[in-house]
Design an enzyme around this catalytic site. Structure first.
Site, PDB file in Angstrom:
ATOM      1  CB  CYS A   1       6.938   6.305   3.531  1.00 12.79           C
ATOM      2  SG  CYS A   1       5.643   6.809   4.441  1.00 12.79           S
TER       3      CYS A   1
ATOM      4  CG  HIS B   1      -6.399   7.336   3.595  1.00 10.87           C
ATOM      5  ND1 HIS B   1      -6.447   8.478   2.960  1.00 10.87           N
ATOM      6  CD2 HIS B   1      -7.168   7.459   4.748  1.00 10.87           C
ATOM      7  CE1 HIS B   1      -6.846   9.467   3.894  1.00 10.87           C
ATOM      8  NE2 HIS B   1      -7.622   8.653   4.947  1.00 10.87           N
TER       9      HIS B   1
ATOM     10  CD  GLU C   1      -0.303  15.582   5.813  1.00  5.14           C
ATOM     11  OE1 GLU C   1       0.724  16.299   5.496  1.00  5.14           O
ATOM     12  OE2 GLU C   1      -0.440  14.328   5.296  1.00  5.14           O
TER      13      GLU C   1
ATOM     14  CB  CYS D   1       7.048  14.191   2.671  1.00  6.45           C
ATOM     15  SG  CYS D   1       7.434  12.604   3.246  1.00  6.45           S
TER      16      CYS D   1
ATOM     17  CB  SER E   1      -4.071  12.093  -0.698  1.00  2.00           C
ATOM     18  OG  SER E   1      -3.497  13.130  -1.377  1.00  2.00           O
TER      19      SER E   1
ATOM     20  CB  SER F   1      -1.078   3.979   2.523  1.00  3.41           C
ATOM     21  OG  SER F   1      -1.602   4.480   1.295  1.00  3.41           O
TER      22      SER F   1
END
Length: 410
Positions: A54, A84, A179, A284, A314, A376
């Site tokens: 992203c 991650h 986070e 998001c 996550s 990620s």
């Protein structure tokens, strides 16, 4: 956001990136969520409309690599994993980077080793105010090399606004995640704050709002997940919900709706504006797009799913959960986990361990495989998994012929 990043080229995959580019050219407004299908004859790979890096991840990786290139003569540390993903973090380690902390907060490098001449890069998840203070004590500015995702910072700003307006902040997230720890740290400056992991914990908050639970139970149920001195009798009268940006957006909306309904029942619909703050604008967009595309992927269907990414990711784990509810799903970190047509190593979310499954590939032909990942995971790794899996089938169509269905824009 249309900014282009130099590191895009580093992690591009000629197959996956080609499909993404063609889909984007044909559907620039991202209205078509239907999956792409790569038909190799005996096997078809079904790809989500949205997946992979992203904006926030691309931005973080780009800053990280530029920092290394521009400071070859200085010691560069990262607070913790940049994102991650083991491939991305491994690349950084190969370039001499050292991580100060593990993702769960265990310190790897003593503070005494840091000097004012060193560089410390803040990861995409952001960091706590306490950590920023520790860096300043060592003479290091925590903002110079800051890769915090803009959408994480948006959550922080909204939390501050809620606190300034007298609202309590309810954070939907995992209390141990970097986070969420960072969001909690920023939020408690201005607002009473409590973290809920899921709808079950949100339901407990609803019981406190309705007066169905004794206030004395709160500390036991939310120990370590609420601000100091949190009083459910007063601090749950006015609330707003924000989230860890990698959580399921649908679950965050559900939790917000649950809490709003409890407030309506307690204070009345005509007074809900005084007790509930609409924070839906903080969700998001990238997480939402990826998850919506996964729902469309599942609706289309396949024989099995292969989800690629870091096992501590996550956002990837939520994609796995969605797929697991529909088809047999294998969560792999890379192509090396696809051992053979008879054996695959994969991570079990339920058992929290890597397992080996035999006879994982369906015998029907054509076999349809959902192939996707979280925010990620680089496209290049999906390419490797696709090609490794493709090698397990005989008499497959040539890659170039299959990609002809996804022409690049001229």
């Amino acid at each position: 956001m249309t900014r282009r990043f130099a590191t895009n080229e580093l992690y591009k995959g000629p197959i996956i990136s080609r499909v993404k580019t063609a889909r984007q050219a044909a559907d620039p407004r991202k209205k078509d969520l239907s999956p792409a299908v790569l038909d190799f004859g005996p096997v078809r790979f079904v790809l989500a409309r949205h997946f992979g890096f992203c904006y926030g991840v691309e931005n973080a990786v780009d800053i990280a690599h530029r920092t290394l290139e521009e400071n070859a003569d200085r010691q560069v540390f990262f607070l913790s994993e940049m994102i991650h993903n083991p491939k991305v973090n491994g690349d950084l380690i190969e370039r001499g980077v050292r991580f100060l902390f593990t993702p769960d907060g265990r310190q790897l490098v003593p503070w005494e080793e840091l000097t004012a001449d060193d560089i410390v890069v803040v990861p995409a998840f952001g960091t706590t105010l306490e950590m920023q203070s520790r860096l300043k004590e060592r003479g290091i500015d925590p903002y110079t090399y800051n890769t915090t995702c803009p959408f994480v910072e948006k959550v922080w700003k909204r939390s501050a606004q809620l606190g300034e307006s007298g609202f309590t902040v309810v954070v939907h997230g995992k209390a141990v995640h970097e986070e969420t720890r960072a969001t909690f740290s920023h939020s408690v400056r201005e607002a009473a704050t409590v973290i809920v992991r899921d709808a079950a914990e949100a339901g407990i908050l609803c019981e406190f709002i309705r007066g169905a639970r004794d206030a004395g139970e709160f500390d036991r149920l939310f120990a370590g997940k609420c601000s100091e001195g949190f009083d459910p009798r007063s601090d749950l009268e006015r609330i707003g919900v924000v989230n860890q940006t990698t959580m399921l957006a649908t679950e965050t909306r559900h939790i917000a709706a649950m809490l709003r309904e409890a407030l309506v029942q307690t204070y009345g619909a005509d007074r809900i504006g005084d007790h509930y703050a609409d924070t839906s604008d903080t969700l998001c967009y990238a997480t939402n797009e990826n998850q919506n595309a996964t729902y469309a992927l599942i609706e289309r269907g396949a024989d099995i799913a292969v989800v690629v990414g870091g096992y501590n990711s996550s956002n990837t784990s939520h994609i796995v959960e969605l797929c697991e509810a529909a088809v047999p799903t294998f969560f792999v970190k890379g192509a090396e986990e696809v051992v053979s047509g008879e054996e695959v190593r994969h991570y079990s979310l339920a058992a929290r361990e890597v397992r080996t499954t035999r006879d994982w590939l369906p015998q029907n032909r054509p076999c349809e495989i959902i192939l996707t990942c979280g925010a990620s995971c680089p496209d290049a790794i999906l390419d490797e998994v696709l090609l490794r899996t493709l090698s397990l089938f005989d008499s497959v169509e040539d890659v170039d012929n299959v990609l002809a269905a996804y022409p690049l824009p001229t």
